[in-house]
Structure formats: structure tokens, C-alpha cells
Scaffold this active site. Sequence first.
Site, PDB file in Angstrom:
ATOM      1  N   GLY A 246      -7.402  71.462 103.302  1.00 14.31           N
ATOM      2  CA  GLY A 246      -8.093  71.291 104.570  1.00 14.31           C
ATOM      3  C   GLY A 246      -7.968  72.458 105.520  1.00 14.31           C
ATOM      4  O   GLY A 246      -8.484  72.403 106.639  1.00 14.31           O
TER       5      GLY A 246
ATOM      6  N   ARG B  76     -10.471  75.591  99.754  1.00 12.88           N
ATOM      7  CA  ARG B  76     -11.367  76.418 100.559  1.00 12.88           C
ATOM      8  C   ARG B  76     -10.695  77.686 101.087  1.00 12.88           C
ATOM      9  O   ARG B  76     -11.258  78.776 101.022  1.00 12.88           O
ATOM     10  CB  ARG B  76     -11.854  75.589 101.751  1.00 12.88           C
TER      11      ARG B  76
ATOM     12  N   ARG C 244     -23.916  72.642 100.303  1.00 11.59           N
ATOM     13  CA  ARG C 244     -23.292  72.386 101.605  1.00 11.59           C
ATOM     14  C   ARG C 244     -24.301  72.399 102.766  1.00 11.59           C
ATOM     15  O   ARG C 244     -24.242  71.525 103.630  1.00 11.59           O
ATOM     16  CB  ARG C 244     -22.152  73.361 101.881  1.00 11.59           C
TER      17      ARG C 244
ATOM     18  N   TYR D 109     -24.278  68.784 104.389  1.00  9.40           N
ATOM     19  CA  TYR D 109     -23.545  68.647 105.656  1.00  9.40           C
ATOM     20  C   TYR D 109     -24.218  69.380 106.812  1.00  9.40           C
ATOM     21  O   TYR D 109     -23.654  69.442 107.904  1.00  9.40           O
ATOM     22  CB  TYR D 109     -22.134  69.260 105.542  1.00  9.40           C
TER      23      TYR D 109
ATOM     24  N   CYS E  48     -38.120  70.005  95.395  1.00  7.09           N
ATOM     25  CA  CYS E  48     -39.068  69.172  96.138  1.00  7.09           C
ATOM     26  C   CYS E  48     -38.285  68.244  97.053  1.00  7.09           C
ATOM     27  O   CYS E  48     -38.319  67.015  96.926  1.00  7.09           O
ATOM     28  CB  CYS E  48     -39.935  68.384  95.175  1.00  7.09           C
ATOM     29  N   GLU E  49     -37.521  68.851  97.938  1.00  6.00           N
ATOM     30  CA  GLU E  49     -36.681  68.145  98.900  1.00  6.00           C
ATOM     31  C   GLU E  49     -36.613  69.052 100.112  1.00  6.00           C
ATOM     32  O   GLU E  49     -36.243  70.223  99.985  1.00  6.00           O
ATOM     33  CB  GLU E  49     -35.244  68.008  98.356  1.00  6.00           C
TER      34      GLU E  49
HETATM   35  C1  LIG Z   1     -10.602  68.493  98.203  1.00  6.66           C
HETATM   36  C2  LIG Z   1      -9.149  68.319  98.253  1.00  6.66           C
HETATM   37  C3  LIG Z   1      -8.315  69.404  98.544  1.00  6.66           C
HETATM   38  C4  LIG Z   1      -8.821  70.769  98.887  1.00  6.66           C
HETATM   39  O1  LIG Z   1      -9.459  70.761 100.110  1.00  6.66           O
HETATM   40  P1  LIG Z   1      -9.855  72.134 100.816  1.00  6.66           P
HETATM   41  O2  LIG Z   1     -10.568  71.675 102.036  1.00  6.66           O
HETATM   42  O3  LIG Z   1     -10.720  72.860  99.870  1.00  6.66           O
HETATM   43  O4  LIG Z   1      -8.588  72.862 101.107  1.00  6.66           O
HETATM   44  C5  LIG Z   1      -6.954  69.199  98.509  1.00  6.66           C
HETATM   45  N1  LIG Z   1      -6.431  67.983  98.231  1.00  6.66           N
HETATM   46  C6  LIG Z   1      -7.202  66.918  97.943  1.00  6.66           C
HETATM   47  C7  LIG Z   1      -6.558  65.632  97.628  1.00  6.66           C
HETATM   48  C8  LIG Z   1      -8.585  67.052  97.951  1.00  6.66           C
HETATM   49  O5  LIG Z   1      -9.349  65.980  97.684  1.00  6.66           O
END
Ligand SMILES: *Cc1c(COP(=O)(O)O)cnc(C)c1O
Length: 430
Positions: free
Chosen positions: A230, A274, A309, A313, A349-350
Amino acid sequence: MPMTGDFRQRLFPVLPDIAAHFGTPFHIYDEAGIRDTGNRLKACFASTGNFREFFAVKALPNPRILEIMRDMGFGFDCSSIPELVMSRRTGAAGGEIMFTSNNTTREDFEAALANGGSILNLDDITLIDKLPQIPDLISFRYNPGPLRTGNAIIGNPVEAKYGVSHDQITDAYRRMRDLGSTRFGLHTMLVSNELNHEYMVETVKMLLDMVAEISGELGIDFEFINMGGGLGIPYRPGDPPLDIEAMGEKITGLYADFRKQHGKTPDLCMESGRYMTGPHGVLVTTAINEKNIYRRYVGVDASMSALMRPGMYGAYHHIDVVDPASPGSDLEKAPDRPSQRVDVVGSLCENIDKFAVERDLPEIREKDLLVIQDTGAHGHAMGFNYNAKLRPKELMFNADGSVSLIRREETMDDYFATLAFEADILRPGG
Ligand SMILES: *Cc1c(COP(=O)(O)O)cnc(C)c1O
């Protein structure tokens, strides 16, 4: 800036050669950048004691990427059997793999425990009864619910399908202890693409507090805490980058306090996807059409099957335009390339098949290369085949300056492969 200046300077001058040799579209990843980021991450947390990153395989599941991660000493975070298989093919086993699934099947558990095993990270208390065997080491994913707030991609913890609730978490460990587990870890994953380092510091504090509380109640020791992934990256030019150095310092401080109080600390684990690879990949696509109706549209040879993405999103991905005849020149400053407001679109086609919506870009001409940035995580991996669009190839920009194909593009044969099967007819009740 989204894409580091250094990657841009190394890539753009040679981009026309790469495009001419391999053909567009393709994702290309930067080995040197990935290694830099990995080394920075390690340095930030070195003073906590034993820091371990488990690369989230789903972000960029390519064997060449996993080899680089392993070479840096990282493990893998998996949530499916193919991800386990790909990780194990690099030689990883046992404690080097974290299996963080949800809505897990028995087959998943069996695969996670077989062939050298992995660390099981359970998503729910009811899954204890579904374990094929009781592992010595067990972890649970903790969902603090109303005690914390989340963010847009992953949702609010009370609404998120993941994890064990606050009321259940101590019982979950008690049950595993009583069933014979002797080693424990605690995991959480609350946010996605978070740029505020304080949030991650709070998460570590929350985990350390929970470890102290549960240990005190049950008399068990925790080997590790896992703060999840995250960690965010700046997709937009003005986004302030996550300050991982400040985050590392503050978390190191929490660790020092915990050590003073308890005489020992659990290992610190992280499962970034990420942050590790996102900024170190770009999608390169060629402008092939332009149309002017109520808006101006630039059609490119990639579709959202290569990067969903923006469509899924509404995510922003920065785009640079490169003239293959003079790849070094900055078109944003070129007098013959006045800025135009365009939608950059694929061929699905979206109507959500757009890489950019009402974006001001230098005038784009046919055969220009568009560099769609920060596609190194959750890019190719999220691709799909709707409208029979095939996914593009992946290239590695190696640290020595060479470029290798690391996944070919899909072909029509791949698309038709699942239509070759043995006839199978059931006449129910007959
Ligand atoms: C997707 C995910 C991650 C990686 O998330 P990032 O945002 O790419 O760092 C880590 N742990 C779990 C359990 C995930 O589902």
C-alpha cells in the site's frame, strides 16, 4: 515527476530503436530503478533489526522481475497457486513465501503447504477448521474495522472483505496455540497507494500494540509483524512522493521503544508491490489515428487490455509524447507542436477504454510514441481479453543498457487455446 528523470534520460534516446526492433505496444521495466528502490527500502528499515520485504507478486508477475527481487534478498507475497508456482521456480521456499489469500480454498492451502511450504496468513477465523494440517508458524490478517480509516482503492476497513475482526483476533491465536502452533505472526493491509507516511507509521504502531496485547493475554511470542503493502507512488506530476526515509526513522523509533519495554522485537515485514516496481515501468504505444468530433481523439495501438487502471479507477497515468525522428527533443516546448486537449484511446468497444481524458498534450502526429508512465505495477498484470484484445509484450531495460524480451505478446492461438477441448456432454437426469 512520476517517471524518474534518470529513467527518462536513459530510455527516451533509445526508444525509437527499441520500438523499431520489438514493435509497439509494450511495457518496459527498468532494472536499475527497481534495484535502487529495493536498496533504499532496505536501508530505511535496517535499524529495526530484521527487515524483510515480500514482493507482492500480483503487482508484476514476471519471472525475470521475481529473480531480481530474490537477488536483492526479498521474498514473495502470493495469493494464488500460479503465483506460488512462479515464486517457487525462482528457488524460493518456506519462510521466503507469504501466502496471503482470502476466500481461500482447501486446494489453495494444500498448495501453500506443499513443495517447500510457505507462511500461511489466514484471512478469517473459520479458516482454522479448513486447514489440512496445523502449521508450526501461523499468521492472521487483522482488520481493525472502525478503529482505523482506509482509502479509496481498498475501501474503509469496516466495509473491506479482508481480515479477522478486532473481536475475533485474540481468539484466533488462542485456537491456533491450543491446536499446537508455536510460532506466530500478525499481518494487516489497510490502504493502497498511500502517500502519507504517517499512516504507515500508525499501522506499525497498531500492530506493535496488538502484539503486546495478544502476547500478554495468551503468553505467545510474535516472530514478525507484516505491515502489508500500500505504499504509494506519485502518479501526478504535483504529487508529493512518499517520504520513506521519514517513515523508516519513525518506525525505527517505535521499534526502539518496543525493545526497551519488552526486551525484544518482532521482525518487520512488508509486502510492497506498487512501490517496488510501479514507477519503474512504462507502456509504450504508437499513435495510429486521430479523429475530431465533439472532442479530439488520439487512437493508439494499445487498449485498456494492456492497462486497465484508468478505465477501472479513473486513475491518472502521466503521458509523454516522443517524436521518433528526434527522441531527445521536448515536444512540450516545440513551437510546431502546440498543446491540444485530447482523449487518448484504445480500440475496445467500451467508452472507458481511454488512457487519458481531456488531457493537454503537445500536438500528436501519427507514428509518435506515447509513453504512458508508472505501469510497472498492476499494469500488464491486470490485463484481460474482453473484445478479444490481446495483451502486449513485456521488455526489460537491463542495468547494462541492453533490452530483453521477458514476455511475448499474446497471439490468436493463445486466445483460441481454451476452445480446444474434449467434447463433454451431460444429459441431466438421463
Ligand atoms: C495487493 C496486495 C499487496 C500489494 O499492494 P501494493 O499496493 O501494490 O503495495 C500487498 N499485500 C496484499 C495482501 C495485497 O493484496
